[in-house]
Design a protein around this motif. Structure first.
Motif, PDB file in Angstrom:
ATOM      1  N   ASP A 120       0.816  -1.360   0.009  1.00 31.67           N
ATOM      2  CA  ASP A 120      -0.008  -0.037  -0.041  1.00 31.67           C
ATOM      3  C   ASP A 120       0.732   1.368  -0.003  1.00 31.67           C
ATOM      4  O   ASP A 120       0.582   2.271  -0.757  1.00 31.67           O
ATOM      5  CB  ASP A 120      -0.975   0.067   1.140  1.00 31.67           C
ATOM      6  CG  ASP A 120      -2.174  -0.903   1.106  1.00 31.67           C
ATOM      7  OD1 ASP A 120      -2.384  -1.389  -0.108  1.00 31.67           O
ATOM      8  OD2 ASP A 120      -2.567  -1.355   2.111  1.00 31.67           O
ATOM      9  N   ARG A 140      -0.341   1.545  -9.200  1.00 35.44           N
ATOM     10  CA  ARG A 140      -1.176   0.855  -8.582  1.00 35.44           C
ATOM     11  C   ARG A 140      -0.882  -0.782  -9.217  1.00 35.44           C
ATOM     12  O   ARG A 140      -1.649  -1.875  -8.585  1.00 35.44           O
ATOM     13  CB  ARG A 140      -2.250   1.067  -8.294  1.00 35.44           C
ATOM     14  CG  ARG A 140      -2.298   2.531  -7.553  1.00 35.44           C
ATOM     15  CD  ARG A 140      -3.638   2.920  -7.014  1.00 35.44           C
ATOM     16  NE  ARG A 140      -3.642   2.281  -5.852  1.00 35.44           N
ATOM     17  CZ  ARG A 140      -3.383   2.725  -4.476  1.00 35.44           C
ATOM     18  NH1 ARG A 140      -2.780   3.438  -4.477  1.00 35.44           N
ATOM     19  NH2 ARG A 140      -3.552   1.921  -3.473  1.00 35.44           N
ATOM     20  N   GLU A 194      -5.957 -11.279  -0.112  1.00 35.69           N
ATOM     21  CA  GLU A 194      -6.273 -10.175   0.825  1.00 35.69           C
ATOM     22  C   GLU A 194      -6.512  -8.909  -0.186  1.00 35.69           C
ATOM     23  O   GLU A 194      -7.355  -8.064   0.338  1.00 35.69           O
ATOM     24  CB  GLU A 194      -5.186  -9.978   1.857  1.00 35.69           C
ATOM     25  CG  GLU A 194      -4.936 -10.972   2.847  1.00 35.69           C
ATOM     26  CD  GLU A 194      -6.199 -10.960   3.867  1.00 35.69           C
ATOM     27  OE1 GLU A 194      -6.769 -10.112   4.073  1.00 35.69           O
ATOM     28  OE2 GLU A 194      -6.608 -11.912   4.021  1.00 35.69           O
ATOM     29  N   LEU A 195      -5.736  -8.659  -1.091  1.00 33.85           N
ATOM     30  CA  LEU A 195      -5.896  -7.614  -1.942  1.00 33.85           C
ATOM     31  C   LEU A 195      -7.018  -7.614  -2.939  1.00 33.85           C
ATOM     32  O   LEU A 195      -7.596  -6.773  -3.515  1.00 33.85           O
ATOM     33  CB  LEU A 195      -4.679  -7.391  -2.939  1.00 33.85           C
ATOM     34  CG  LEU A 195      -3.307  -6.887  -1.998  1.00 33.85           C
ATOM     35  CD1 LEU A 195      -2.337  -7.091  -2.992  1.00 33.85           C
ATOM     36  CD2 LEU A 195      -3.550  -5.569  -1.534  1.00 33.85           C
ATOM     37  N   ARG A 206      -9.800  -5.431  -2.091  1.00 37.91           N
ATOM     38  CA  ARG A 206      -9.816  -4.024  -2.224  1.00 37.91           C
ATOM     39  C   ARG A 206      -9.675  -3.366  -3.450  1.00 37.91           C
ATOM     40  O   ARG A 206      -9.604  -3.994  -4.547  1.00 37.91           O
ATOM     41  CB  ARG A 206      -8.169  -3.764  -1.421  1.00 37.91           C
ATOM     42  CG  ARG A 206      -7.994  -4.628  -0.207  1.00 37.91           C
ATOM     43  CD  ARG A 206      -6.505  -4.012   0.203  1.00 37.91           C
ATOM     44  NE  ARG A 206      -6.119  -4.550   1.522  1.00 37.91           N
ATOM     45  CZ  ARG A 206      -5.103  -4.018   2.260  1.00 37.91           C
ATOM     46  NH1 ARG A 206      -4.138  -3.212   1.736  1.00 37.91           N
ATOM     47  NH2 ARG A 206      -4.711  -4.810   3.338  1.00 37.91           N
ATOM     48  N   GLN A 207     -10.005  -2.085  -3.408  1.00 31.33           N
ATOM     49  CA  GLN A 207      -9.860  -1.282  -4.685  1.00 31.33           C
ATOM     50  C   GLN A 207      -8.457  -0.661  -5.008  1.00 31.33           C
ATOM     51  O   GLN A 207      -7.935  -0.235  -3.970  1.00 31.33           O
ATOM     52  CB  GLN A 207     -10.912  -0.071  -4.344  1.00 31.33           C
ATOM     53  CG  GLN A 207     -12.493  -0.627  -4.189  1.00 31.33           C
ATOM     54  CD  GLN A 207     -13.315  -0.611  -5.400  1.00 31.33           C
ATOM     55  OE1 GLN A 207     -12.871   0.127  -6.487  1.00 31.33           O
ATOM     56  NE2 GLN A 207     -14.255  -1.472  -5.567  1.00 31.33           N
TER      57      GLN A 207
END
Length: 272
Positions: A102, A111, A131-132, A135-136
């Motif tokens: 991050d 990104r 885990e990712l 996420r955005q």
């Protein structure tokens, strides 16, 4: 705070965790060239390795040649990072990895990332992708897994424990094992083994949502090449390439091994 590592690169420290669990994680960022749109590279090292190792440095060199960014860091209890090694678990090192990913996405201005995981780092890479996924904003362009050791605590350590090691775990919470990679023995703790069971990835289909390239030595004394084959079977829904190196050991740090690793990484960085 910034410092330099053994290779003269600038190292910054980010804090992961809160209060008494906070630890300082050493991070080395190589920034991309202006206008470079390639995915940046993230190095996820193995158990007791650090970001100054041969493969990590070679990865940074590839990033420089491509003009893209590169992220190297040390888990807590490793290298230049704070924290005690015996406090380490897969969950703890995964938390640190996600925090670094991050941080780097913001600092480098891109990104899209390629995760390059070696040994235990391959396990953490697979957990990080999971885990990712919820996420955005972070796009995984590919995974390069070098002698990956997913679930090594439950699959490779626990079944082979001696009576003396089981007793040491029960009475002292850890046992030591000689290693050919340095003068100090490996330390395996009960908390690492118990936490490893909670982070298993070989219990079902692994969906990464990105292409995967596994490189495995057939002369690896630490992670049998059958383990890489089993991992590939669990990645049945993804675009997966498995490269077996007949005389390759666990480190895969010879020039010819490095060349294969960098070739796979460059393909993913370019989105090919």
């Amino acid at each position: 705070m910034t410092a330099t590592n053994g290779n003269g690169n600038a190292v910054e420290f980010i804090t992961v965790g809160n209060d008494g669990d906070a630890r300082q994680i050493a991070v080395c960022l190589e920034h991309p060239a202006t206008g470079n749109a390639l995915a940046h590279l993230v190095w996820l090292g193995g158990y007791r390795s650090d970001m100054t190792g041969t493969k990590a440095v070679e990865l940074a060199g590839l990033a420089a040649r491509l003009g893209t960014g590169c992220v190297r860091f040390d888990y807590s209890g490793h290298g230049a990072s704070g924290g005690a090694f015996v406090d380490g678990t897969i969950s703890r090192w995964l938390e640190e990895s996600l925090a670094v990913i991050d941080h780097a996405a913001t600092a480098l201005g891109t990104r899209r990332v390629v995760l390059v995981g070696s040994s235990m780092g391959g396990w953490i890479a697979l957990r990080a992708v999971a885990e990712l996924a919820g996420r955005q904003g972070i796009e995984i362009a590919g995974l390069v897994l070098i002698a990956p050791a997913p679930d090594f605590t439950s699959e490779l350590i626990e079944p082979n424990l001696t009576d003396a090691e089981r007793t040491a775990l029960a009475e002292r919470g850890q046992f030591e094992e000689p290693t050919p990679y340095g003068p100090d023995p490996n330390i395996y703790t009960l908390k690492l083994i118990e936490d490893g069971r909670k982070n298993r990835v070989l219990a079902g289909v692994i969906e990464t949502g990105c292409p995967v390239h596994i490189l495995q030595g057939m002369a690896d004394p630490d992670v049998p090449y059958a383990h890489a084959v089993r991992l590939m079977e669990h990645l049945s829904g993804d675009d997966v390439v498995l490269t077996m190196i007949r005389d390759g050991d666990h480190r895969l740090s010879r020039p010819q091994d490095i060349a294969k690793i960098l070739e796979a990484t460059e393909i993913f960085a370019r989105g090919q």
